[in-house]
Write a protein that holds these residues in place. Structure first.
Motif, PDB file in Angstrom:
ATOM      1  N   THR A   8       1.273  -2.073   0.309  1.00  0.00           N
ATOM      2  CA  THR A   8       0.090  -0.013  -0.083  1.00  0.00           C
ATOM      3  C   THR A   8       1.320   1.343  -0.734  1.00  0.00           C
ATOM      4  OG1 THR A   8       0.226   0.335   2.378  1.00  0.00           O
ATOM      5  CG2 THR A   8      -1.469  -1.175   1.573  1.00  0.00           C
ATOM      6  N   MET A   9       2.037   0.970   0.253  1.00  0.00           N
ATOM      7  CA  MET A   9       3.107   2.204   0.024  1.00  0.00           C
ATOM      8  C   MET A   9       3.980   1.703  -0.659  1.00  0.00           C
ATOM      9  SD  MET A   9       3.622   1.841   4.671  1.00  0.00           S
ATOM     10  CE  MET A   9       4.277   2.701   4.992  1.00  0.00           C
ATOM     11  N   GLN A  52      11.420   3.135   3.383  1.00  0.00           N
ATOM     12  CA  GLN A  52      11.370   4.177   4.071  1.00  0.00           C
ATOM     13  C   GLN A  52      12.635   5.461   4.871  1.00  0.00           C
ATOM     14  OE1 GLN A  52       9.596   2.277   7.195  1.00  0.00           O
ATOM     15  NE2 GLN A  52       7.694   2.934   6.916  1.00  0.00           N
ATOM     16  N   ASP A 155      -1.883   7.998   8.099  1.00  0.00           N
ATOM     17  CA  ASP A 155      -1.623   6.868   7.062  1.00  0.00           C
ATOM     18  C   ASP A 155      -1.548   7.245   5.789  1.00  0.00           C
ATOM     19  OD1 ASP A 155      -3.757   7.412   5.932  1.00  0.00           O
ATOM     20  OD2 ASP A 155      -5.048   6.415   7.447  1.00  0.00           O
ATOM     21  N   ALA A 156      -1.186   6.096   4.631  1.00  0.00           N
ATOM     22  CA  ALA A 156      -0.993   6.393   3.041  1.00  0.00           C
ATOM     23  C   ALA A 156      -1.834   6.974   2.066  1.00  0.00           C
ATOM     24  CB  ALA A 156      -0.630   5.060   2.399  1.00  0.00           C
ATOM     25  N   ARG A 159      -1.837  11.050   3.188  1.00  0.00           N
ATOM     26  CA  ARG A 159      -0.564  11.756   2.483  1.00  0.00           C
ATOM     27  C   ARG A 159      -1.033  11.631   0.668  1.00  0.00           C
ATOM     28  NH1 ARG A 159       2.803   8.944  -0.474  1.00  0.00           N
ATOM     29  NH2 ARG A 159       4.584  10.972  -0.677  1.00  0.00           N
ATOM     30  N   ASP A 160      -1.797  10.448   0.765  1.00  0.00           N
ATOM     31  CA  ASP A 160      -2.647  10.880  -1.015  1.00  0.00           C
ATOM     32  C   ASP A 160      -3.338  11.792  -0.805  1.00  0.00           C
ATOM     33  OD1 ASP A 160      -1.071   8.655  -1.286  1.00  0.00           O
ATOM     34  OD2 ASP A 160      -2.503   7.048  -1.948  1.00  0.00           O
ATOM     35  N   LEU A 176       5.051  10.710   5.974  1.00  0.00           N
ATOM     36  CA  LEU A 176       4.132   9.387   6.866  1.00  0.00           C
ATOM     37  C   LEU A 176       5.009   8.913   7.843  1.00  0.00           C
ATOM     38  CD1 LEU A 176       3.672   6.035   4.044  1.00  0.00           C
ATOM     39  CD2 LEU A 176       2.013   7.739   4.624  1.00  0.00           C
TER      40      LEU A 176
END
Length: 317
Positions: A8-9, A52, A155-156, A159-160, A176
Motif C-alpha cells: 500500500t506504500m 522508508q 497513513d498512506a 498522505r495521498d 508518513l
C-alpha cells in the motif's frame, strides 16, 4: 487493526518488480548465494525498511532557522492529535521544546468536528498537555503546506489526499509518520524516560519487538487497539524528534564552523587560544545551541587544520 503494509506504500511498478524478482524461476537462474541474498533482502519487511529509510534521507529540512513547524494530519481528529501530544511531550523531555513545534489537523471540516472524549481523558490522565489534547479540531488548508516545515500523515490514504490538495511539488515535505520507524534507536527510546512509568515501559516493549500500528482505534470499544496505537505513536514521534534534533545539530555545527572560518583564517590567527576566542564567538546566537565542550573541540580542530594548511603553504606556525 492494521499494521504498516508494503504494497500500500510502494509504487505499483516497484511492487511488480518485487513480485517478479521473488518467483522461483527467477531465483533458479541465479547463483545460490545471490538467491539466498535476494530471498532475505527483498522480503516485504526489508523493502519497506529501505523505502522508508530512503524517504527519510530525502527529507529537505531547513534547520537554519533553528526551529521546525510540524503538522500532523489525519482523517479522524484523533491520530494527529495523539501524535502532536506525544511529539510535544517528547520534544520537551529532549530539551528541544524551543526547536520543535507540533500541530495537528484533519483533512476536512467534518473530520475535525469528530469528538474523542475517551481519548482526551486517557491522554490527560497520562500527563500529556491538556490544552493540546482538548483543543478544537482544525481542517487542513492548502496554505498549510507552505506554512509548515514538515507535514506528517497518519497513513498512506491521508498522505495521498494531502498531495492531491497540494500537488506533487510538496513531495519533499509530506511524509508518513511510519517512515520514521527506520530511525528509531536507543536515543529515541531514551526519551520515554520522561513519560508515565507504565506507559514508558509499554513504549519500550513496542519499539523492541511489537508491531507498529497506524490505523485508528476507538478508546472506548477497543482499548487494546488504542493502547497499541499510542505506544506505536510514541515510538515514531520519538524517532521524529531525534531526527529533527540531529538536523539542527548538523546545522549548528556547520554554522559554527562557518564562524571559525570567518574569524580565524590566516597567519595572524594561528596563535589564537580558545579562552580568547570564546567571548567573541559567544555573541553569535548559534553558539548557544552547542555544548561548550563541543565548541572548543571544533575550535581546536579548525586551528589544527589552519596551522597545517599554512605550514604546507610555507608559512611557519
Amino acid at each position: 487493526m492494521a499494521t504498516v503494509r508494503l504494497l500500500t506504500m510502494l509504487p505499483l511498478w516497484w511492487s511488480l518488480c518485487v513480485s517478479s524478482a521473488l518467483t522461483p524461476v527467477r531465483l533458479r537462474t541465479l547463483p545460490l548465494w545471490w538467491s539466498l541474498y535476494i530471498s532475505n533482502a527483498l522480503t516485504p519487511q526489508a523493502l519497506l525498511a529501505e523505502w522508508q529509510a530512503a524517504r527519510i534521507k530525502s527529507l529537505d529540512v531547513d534547520a537554519s532557522r533553528y526551529h521546525a513547524q510540524v503538522l500532523f494530519v489525519d482523517d479522524d481528529n484523533a491520530r494527529a492529535r495523539m501524535a502532536e501530544s506525544c511529539a510535544d511531550a517528547l520534544a520537551h523531555w529532549a530539551d528541544a521544546g524551543w526547536w520543535i513545534y507540533p500541530h495537528s489537523c484533519s483533512l476536512t471540516e467534518d473530520q475535525a468536528l469528530i469528538e474523542n472524549p475517551r481519548q482526551e481523558a486517557i491522554l490527560t490522565s497520562l500527563g500529556f498537555d491538556g490544552t493540546r489534547v482538548t483543543a478544537a479540531g482544525a481542517a487542513l488548508a492548502k496554505e498549510d503546506l507552505d506554512a509548515y516545515d514538515l507535514v506528517i500523515c497518519a497513513d498512506a490514504a491521508v498522505r495521498d489526499a494531502v498531495l492531491a490538495l497540494g500537488e506533487e511539488s510538496y513531495e519533499t515535505s509530506v511524509r508518513l509518520l511510519a517512515d520514521f520507524a527506520t530511525v528509531a534507536d536507543a536515543r529515541s527510546r531514551a526519551l520515554f524516560d520522561g513519560l508515565d512509568v507504565a506507559l514508558a515501559e509499554r513504549a519500550r516493549s513496542r519499539q523492541d519487538g511489537g508491531e507498529l500500528v497506524v490505523e485508528g482505534a476507538d478508546a472506548q470499544s477497543d482499548r487494546d487497539g488504542f493502547d497499541a496505537l499510542l505506544e506505536s505513536t510514541l515510538v515514531l514521534t520519538a524517532a521524529l524528534v531525534v531526527f529533527l534534533k540531529d538536523s539542527f545539530d548538523a546545522s549548528f555545527t556547520d554554522s559554527f564552523n562557518g564562524l571559525l572560518r570567518t574569524h580565524f583564517y590566516d597567519e595572524r590567527h594561528v596563535d589564537a587560544r580558545w579562552a580568547d576566542a570564546e567571548p567573541a564567538l559567544r555573541r553569535h546566537i548559534v553558539t548557544g545551541a552547542l555544548d561548550p565542550r563541543e565548541r572548543e573541540r571544533l575550535f581546536d580542530a579548525h586551528m589544527t587544520g589552519l596551522r597545517q594548511r599554512l605550514s604546507g603553504d610555507g608559512v611557519s606556525s
